[in-house]
Design a protein around this motif. Structure first.
Motif, PDB file in Angstrom:
ATOM      1  N   GLU A  93       0.835  -1.211   0.000  1.00  0.00           N
ATOM      2  CA  GLU A  93       0.000   0.000   0.000  1.00  0.00           C
ATOM      3  C   GLU A  93       0.861   1.248   0.000  1.00  0.00           C
ATOM      4  O   GLU A  93       0.543   2.242  -0.656  1.00  0.00           O
ATOM      5  CB  GLU A  93      -0.925  -0.005   1.211  1.00  0.00           C
ATOM      6  CG  GLU A  93      -2.054  -1.008   1.124  1.00  0.00           C
ATOM      7  CD  GLU A  93      -2.859  -1.082   2.398  1.00  0.00           C
ATOM      8  OE1 GLU A  93      -4.069  -1.298   2.325  1.00  0.00           O
ATOM      9  OE2 GLU A  93      -2.262  -0.932   3.490  1.00  0.00           O
ATOM     10  N   GLN A  94       1.981   1.217   0.718  1.00  0.00           N
ATOM     11  CA  GLN A  94       2.870   2.369   0.756  1.00  0.00           C
ATOM     12  C   GLN A  94       3.483   2.629  -0.613  1.00  0.00           C
ATOM     13  O   GLN A  94       3.609   3.776  -1.042  1.00  0.00           O
ATOM     14  CB  GLN A  94       3.962   2.163   1.813  1.00  0.00           C
ATOM     15  CG  GLN A  94       3.399   2.036   3.209  1.00  0.00           C
ATOM     16  CD  GLN A  94       4.333   2.560   4.285  1.00  0.00           C
ATOM     17  OE1 GLN A  94       5.225   3.351   4.016  1.00  0.00           O
ATOM     18  NE2 GLN A  94       4.116   2.140   5.507  1.00  0.00           N
TER      19      GLN A  94
ATOM     20  N   GLU B  54       3.499  16.049  11.781  1.00  0.00           N
ATOM     21  CA  GLU B  54       2.556  15.042  12.286  1.00  0.00           C
ATOM     22  C   GLU B  54       2.103  14.101  11.174  1.00  0.00           C
ATOM     23  O   GLU B  54       1.863  12.914  11.409  1.00  0.00           O
ATOM     24  CB  GLU B  54       1.342  15.719  12.911  1.00  0.00           C
ATOM     25  CG  GLU B  54       1.621  16.422  14.230  1.00  0.00           C
ATOM     26  CD  GLU B  54       0.427  17.223  14.723  1.00  0.00           C
ATOM     27  OE1 GLU B  54       0.505  17.740  15.853  1.00  0.00           O
ATOM     28  OE2 GLU B  54      -0.564  17.348  13.980  1.00  0.00           O
ATOM     29  N   LEU B  55       1.991  14.631   9.958  1.00  0.00           N
ATOM     30  CA  LEU B  55       1.542  13.828   8.816  1.00  0.00           C
ATOM     31  C   LEU B  55       2.685  13.076   8.147  1.00  0.00           C
ATOM     32  O   LEU B  55       2.498  12.447   7.104  1.00  0.00           O
ATOM     33  CB  LEU B  55       0.849  14.725   7.785  1.00  0.00           C
ATOM     34  CG  LEU B  55      -0.478  15.336   8.227  1.00  0.00           C
ATOM     35  CD1 LEU B  55      -0.976  16.356   7.197  1.00  0.00           C
ATOM     36  CD2 LEU B  55      -1.529  14.256   8.451  1.00  0.00           C
TER      37      LEU B  55
ATOM     38  N   SER C 186       3.546  11.083   1.884  1.00  0.00           N
ATOM     39  CA  SER C 186       2.993   9.897   1.252  1.00  0.00           C
ATOM     40  C   SER C 186       1.603  10.226   0.726  1.00  0.00           C
ATOM     41  O   SER C 186       0.851  10.995   1.329  1.00  0.00           O
ATOM     42  CB  SER C 186       2.902   8.762   2.275  1.00  0.00           C
ATOM     43  OG  SER C 186       2.067   7.739   1.792  1.00  0.00           O
ATOM     44  N   GLY C 187       1.243   9.619  -0.399  1.00  0.00           N
ATOM     45  CA  GLY C 187      -0.099   9.791  -0.938  1.00  0.00           C
ATOM     46  C   GLY C 187      -1.186   9.275  -0.013  1.00  0.00           C
ATOM     47  O   GLY C 187      -2.372   9.572  -0.207  1.00  0.00           O
ATOM     48  N   LEU C 188      -0.799   8.536   1.035  1.00  0.00           N
ATOM     49  CA  LEU C 188      -1.774   8.033   2.000  1.00  0.00           C
ATOM     50  C   LEU C 188      -2.460   9.153   2.771  1.00  0.00           C
ATOM     51  O   LEU C 188      -3.539   8.959   3.329  1.00  0.00           O
ATOM     52  CB  LEU C 188      -1.099   7.076   2.991  1.00  0.00           C
ATOM     53  CG  LEU C 188      -0.544   5.784   2.402  1.00  0.00           C
ATOM     54  CD1 LEU C 188       0.352   5.092   3.408  1.00  0.00           C
ATOM     55  CD2 LEU C 188      -1.691   4.865   1.991  1.00  0.00           C
TER      56      LEU C 188
ATOM     57  N   GLU D 123      -5.614  15.029   3.795  1.00  0.00           N
ATOM     58  CA  GLU D 123      -5.166  15.940   4.846  1.00  0.00           C
ATOM     59  C   GLU D 123      -4.260  17.030   4.280  1.00  0.00           C
ATOM     60  O   GLU D 123      -4.349  18.201   4.680  1.00  0.00           O
ATOM     61  CB  GLU D 123      -4.429  15.164   5.941  1.00  0.00           C
ATOM     62  CG  GLU D 123      -5.310  14.270   6.794  1.00  0.00           C
ATOM     63  CD  GLU D 123      -5.676  12.947   6.130  1.00  0.00           C
ATOM     64  OE1 GLU D 123      -6.425  12.180   6.740  1.00  0.00           O
ATOM     65  OE2 GLU D 123      -5.195  12.669   5.001  1.00  0.00           O
ATOM     66  N   VAL D 124      -3.399  16.662   3.324  1.00  0.00           N
ATOM     67  CA  VAL D 124      -2.517  17.650   2.696  1.00  0.00           C
ATOM     68  C   VAL D 124      -3.324  18.631   1.842  1.00  0.00           C
ATOM     69  O   VAL D 124      -3.058  19.837   1.826  1.00  0.00           O
ATOM     70  CB  VAL D 124      -1.431  16.951   1.856  1.00  0.00           C
ATOM     71  CG1 VAL D 124      -0.591  17.976   1.091  1.00  0.00           C
ATOM     72  CG2 VAL D 124      -0.536  16.105   2.748  1.00  0.00           C
TER      73      VAL D 124
END
Length: 223
Positions: free
Chosen positions: A67-68, A91-92, A106-108, A112-113
């Motif tokens: 997934e990463q 934090e992200l 990360s695109g994960l 939030e970004v």
């Protein structure tokens, strides 16, 4: 997102090193079971154990290795330092790249970004602030929504306003003790500056040390 050098697989943990060379461990679980040796960029949670004897650095993958790899990357550019934004980016799992002058994630954490981009890169609006009391910060600047307004460097030499902050009346100065000096904006001081409109709208209700009024909106393309 952090850089690790994965050195060895043991029974419960991978032995590893952080980018700065500190020894650490990565928990072996369903997310990390396919982790390969060598240098890798990983999105992790910090589950370190702290005690009076020191810190045992331990990390846990937030999602599987596959997934990463599939998540890709997301970037965020911002043009003026903001302490609250920097803290949130860290934090992200964000990493600041000096050459490109942007944050990499990360695109994960894409959603939030995107929210940070919406708040911190919105159009500028002019704001007038009036200090409702003496505002002091020990060994740090006085800030507004994370943006520094004024900063002192010692007890005896006053404070310097940021270059894009206008002093209408009152004073920014220094105080405190020789060891614990303060940056001080005195009660009644009036300042004017530009702030990101969506950030201001989102956070205005939490501003306790200043009265404020909006002066004007600028072209939405101005950054």
């Amino acid at each position: 997102m952090q850089t690790f050098n994965i050195i060895k697989r043991n029974r419960k943990y991978f032995a590893a090193q952080t980018k700065s060379g500190h020894k650490c461990r990565i928990l072996i679980d369903s997310n990390s079971e396919k982790l390969e040796l060598g240098t890798q960029e990983l999105v992790v949670s910090d589950i370190s154990i702290k005690s009076k004897f020191g810190v045992d650095l331990i990390f846990k993958l937030q999602c599987s290795v596959d997934e990463q790899k599939e998540a890709g990357i997301r970037t965020l550019t911002h043009f003026k330092y903001n302490s609250e934004l920097v803290a949130r980016c860290k934090e992200l799992g964000g990493k600041w790249d000096v050459l490109s002058k942007c944050w990499f994630f990360s695109g994960l954490v894409e959603e939030e970004v995107d929210e940070l981009d919406y708040l911190y890169n919105s159009e500028l609006v002019g704001v007038e602030l009036t200090a409702t009391r003496d505002i002091g910060r020990i060994k740090s600047p006085v800030s507004f929504l994370g943006y520094p307004l004024a900063a002192a460097k010692s007890r005896d030499y006053g404070a310097t306003l940021e270059s894009d902050v206008a002093l209408i009346k009152g004073r920014a100065t220094s105080g405190g003790s020789y060891k614990n000096w303060e940056t001080v904006i005195e009660s009644g001081t009036v300042l004017r500056l530009h702030i990101r409109s969506k950030l201001f709208e989102n956070e205005a209700g939490t501003i306790g040390a200043f009265n404020y009024k909006v002066l004007n909106a600028l072209n939405k393309n101005v950054r």
